[in-house]
Design a protein around this motif. Structure first.
Motif, PDB file in Angstrom:
ATOM      1  N   GLU A 213      60.988  71.493   9.835  1.00 58.28           N
ATOM      2  CA  GLU A 213      61.962  72.582   9.985  1.00 58.28           C
ATOM      3  C   GLU A 213      62.055  73.043  11.434  1.00 58.28           C
ATOM      4  O   GLU A 213      63.149  73.353  11.942  1.00 58.28           O
ATOM      5  N   LYS A 216      64.035  70.571  13.655  1.00 57.55           N
ATOM      6  CA  LYS A 216      65.467  70.657  13.352  1.00 57.55           C
ATOM      7  C   LYS A 216      66.076  71.868  14.038  1.00 57.55           C
ATOM      8  O   LYS A 216      67.205  71.813  14.556  1.00 57.55           O
ATOM      9  N   GLU A 217      65.323  72.961  14.052  1.00 59.83           N
ATOM     10  CA  GLU A 217      65.804  74.184  14.705  1.00 59.83           C
ATOM     11  C   GLU A 217      65.878  74.006  16.217  1.00 59.83           C
ATOM     12  O   GLU A 217      66.827  74.458  16.863  1.00 59.83           O
ATOM     13  N   GLU A 219      65.754  70.968  18.087  1.00 58.46           N
ATOM     14  CA  GLU A 219      66.496  69.805  18.586  1.00 58.46           C
ATOM     15  C   GLU A 219      67.733  69.476  17.754  1.00 58.46           C
ATOM     16  O   GLU A 219      68.533  68.627  18.155  1.00 58.46           O
ATOM     17  N   GLY A 220      67.846  70.114  16.599  1.00 59.10           N
ATOM     18  CA  GLY A 220      68.988  69.841  15.740  1.00 59.10           C
ATOM     19  C   GLY A 220      68.932  68.498  15.042  1.00 59.10           C
ATOM     20  O   GLY A 220      69.933  68.013  14.503  1.00 59.10           O
ATOM     21  N   ARG A 221      67.743  67.872  15.047  1.00 59.46           N
ATOM     22  CA  ARG A 221      67.607  66.555  14.433  1.00 59.46           C
ATOM     23  C   ARG A 221      66.141  66.235  14.182  1.00 59.46           C
ATOM     24  O   ARG A 221      65.250  67.005  14.552  1.00 59.46           O
ATOM     25  N   LEU A 222      65.896  65.090  13.563  1.00 62.23           N
ATOM     26  CA  LEU A 222      64.536  64.616  13.340  1.00 62.23           C
ATOM     27  C   LEU A 222      63.923  64.109  14.631  1.00 62.23           C
ATOM     28  O   LEU A 222      64.648  63.704  15.556  1.00 62.23           O
ATOM     29  N   ASP A 224      61.836  61.265  16.900  1.00 55.97           N
ATOM     30  CA  ASP A 224      61.789  59.797  16.888  1.00 55.97           C
ATOM     31  C   ASP A 224      60.386  59.302  16.554  1.00 55.97           C
ATOM     32  O   ASP A 224      60.228  58.239  15.948  1.00 55.97           O
ATOM     33  N   TYR A 246      61.631  59.499   5.858  1.00 55.01           N
ATOM     34  CA  TYR A 246      62.646  59.244   6.889  1.00 55.01           C
ATOM     35  C   TYR A 246      62.237  58.023   7.707  1.00 55.01           C
ATOM     36  O   TYR A 246      61.480  58.121   8.674  1.00 55.01           O
ATOM     37  N   GLU A 248      63.599  56.321   9.891  1.00 53.76           N
ATOM     38  CA  GLU A 248      63.922  56.282  11.317  1.00 53.76           C
ATOM     39  C   GLU A 248      62.871  56.972  12.183  1.00 53.76           C
ATOM     40  O   GLU A 248      62.856  56.811  13.405  1.00 53.76           O
ATOM     41  N   ASP A 367      65.960  61.376  26.091  1.00 54.82           N
ATOM     42  CA  ASP A 367      66.478  62.085  24.921  1.00 54.82           C
ATOM     43  C   ASP A 367      65.692  61.769  23.651  1.00 54.82           C
ATOM     44  O   ASP A 367      66.012  62.282  22.574  1.00 54.82           O
ATOM     45  N   GLU A 368      64.648  60.949  23.741  1.00 52.84           N
ATOM     46  CA  GLU A 368      63.809  60.670  22.579  1.00 52.84           C
ATOM     47  C   GLU A 368      62.750  61.764  22.435  1.00 52.84           C
ATOM     48  O   GLU A 368      62.292  62.345  23.414  1.00 52.84           O
TER      49      GLU A 368
END
Length: 393
Positions: A213, A216-217, A219-222, A224, A246, A248, A367-368
């Protein structure tokens, strides 16, 4: 002898009949507890008001900029009460012990963090606490021994074998079997006979649930990558569990390579181990030719274990998690690095994960994103690390 497996061909209950009966009682109470809203209400209340959860997911900006690759976030389990992830599990298990009417808890410990967390939970609930610790680890972790005693626990030195974590596990199990009616075995890692690996994961998976959670807050994503150190494997399974679905998200466990995987002085179970039975479970471990557990070595008392939790063995077998080694020297360098770069002194266990991230992050694009589980703080290790550094000077 019961040997039903829980994780592919790994897991099971390779224990004598009296222990099977005690484990069945424990499993039945566990299954009832996790379906009871009042149990979770009390557990979550204690984690919030006493332990200090949720633990932050901290963007390690200085480390990220210095390494020049992927963004690194630290899951700050070191900020929990008692200074490590271990308290998540001891609170859950002590609530089970209370439900079962037990008056005494028995625990094993290596680095001492689980012993301290067990003694803390026992003090809070007014229970007797007996901790078994290898004599070698008692020498390495004097501060934690004093903390356990200060909290009212009795620390029993274990003088057999290598006098480290594996021997402490044996001694604790023996003590529990002798007093199984009155005592509760509060196991500290995701190891041992079923249902312990499942119980420990249940109480540690809050690490990954929060991190999922939080990232996501932020970076807005999962992420890597998720990286964690691995001995028995409780902090790692706690982080990984939420991310396993997940595909990925790549998951990496870092184990103690000691003086090097090509020497006899390492605890690189996944790198050098084979399948077999240890401490009541079928898993991957390092064995002698006669099938007995082989003595292992790591500068970290918490990673100084010849086996690994059966779910980790399964995750390796299926290819879902990659396991890599880090040496003593690399871990000590990482211990110093994080202290200097971020003002955070990490546990020497966590420093193995940091060591791998130091090599790995620069190979990634900017960006990873990496989540690194900082499983504990390094107060307990400062004296030993100073001695190690002085010996190298």
């Amino acid at each position: 002898m019961e040997n039903t497996l829980q994780f592919g061909r790994f897991g099971g209950q390779f224990v004598p009949p009296p222990v099977v009966e005690a484990l069945k009682e424990l499993e039945a109470e566990f299954e009832k507890a996790i379906k009871d809203p009042e149990f979770w209400e009390e557990y979550n209340y204690i984690l919030t008001e006493y332990v200090g959860r949720p633990s932050p997911l901290y963007y390690a900006e200085n480390m990220t900029k210095d390494l020049g690759g992927g963004k690194i976030y630290l899951k700050r389990e070191d900020l929990n009460h008692t200074g490590a992830h271990k308290i998540n599990n001891t609170i859950g298990q002590i609530l089970l012990a209370k439900r079962m009417g037990k008056k005494k808890v028995i625990a094993e410990t290596g680095a001492g963090q689980h012993g301290v967390a067990s003694a803390t939970a026992a003090a809070m609930f007014g229970m007797q606490c007996d901790v078994y610790q290898g004599k070698e680890d008692i020498i390495r972790q004097k501060l934690n021994v004093f903390r356990m005693e200060l909290l009212g626990a009795t620390v029993h030195p274990v003088e057999r074998g290598t006098q480290t974590l594996s021997d402490a596990v044996d001694a604790a199990i023996e003590a529990w079997v002798e007093d199984v009616e009155n005592s509760f075995y509060l196991l500290g890692s995701a190891v041992g006979p079923h249902p312990y690996p499942t119980i420990v994961k249940e109480f540690q998976k809050i690490i990954g649930q929060e991190a999922l959670e939080q990232i996501k807050e932020k970076e807005g994503r999962l992420p890597d990558y998720c990286i964690a150190c691995v001995g028995g494997g409780s902090n790692a399974i706690g982080l990984f569990d939420a991310f396993v679905p997940y595909k990925e998200v790549k998951l990496i466990g870092v184990e103690g390579a000691g003086k090097g995987v090509d020497t006899e002085l390492h605890a690189a179970t996944m790198t050098k181990g084979t399948e077999g039975v240890i401490h009541g479970m079928n898993t991957i471990a390092i064995f002698n030719e006669d099938g007995t557990p082989k003595p292992v070595y790591s500068i970290s008392a918490g990673l100084d274990y010849p086996g690994i939790g059966p779910e980790h063995a399964y995750l390796k077998d299926t290819g879902r998690v990659e396991y890599v080694p880090a040496t003593d020297d690399e871990a000590v360098d990482a211990f110093k690095y994080l202290s200097e770069k971020e003002g955070i002194i990490p546990a020497i266990e966590s420093s193995h994960a940091i060591a791998y991230a130091m090599k790995f992050a620069p190979t990634l694009d900017k960006d990873e994103v990496i989540i690194l589980n900082l499983s504990g703080r390094g107060d307990k290790d400062v004296e030993a690390i100073k001695e190690y550094m002085d010996s190298k000077a």
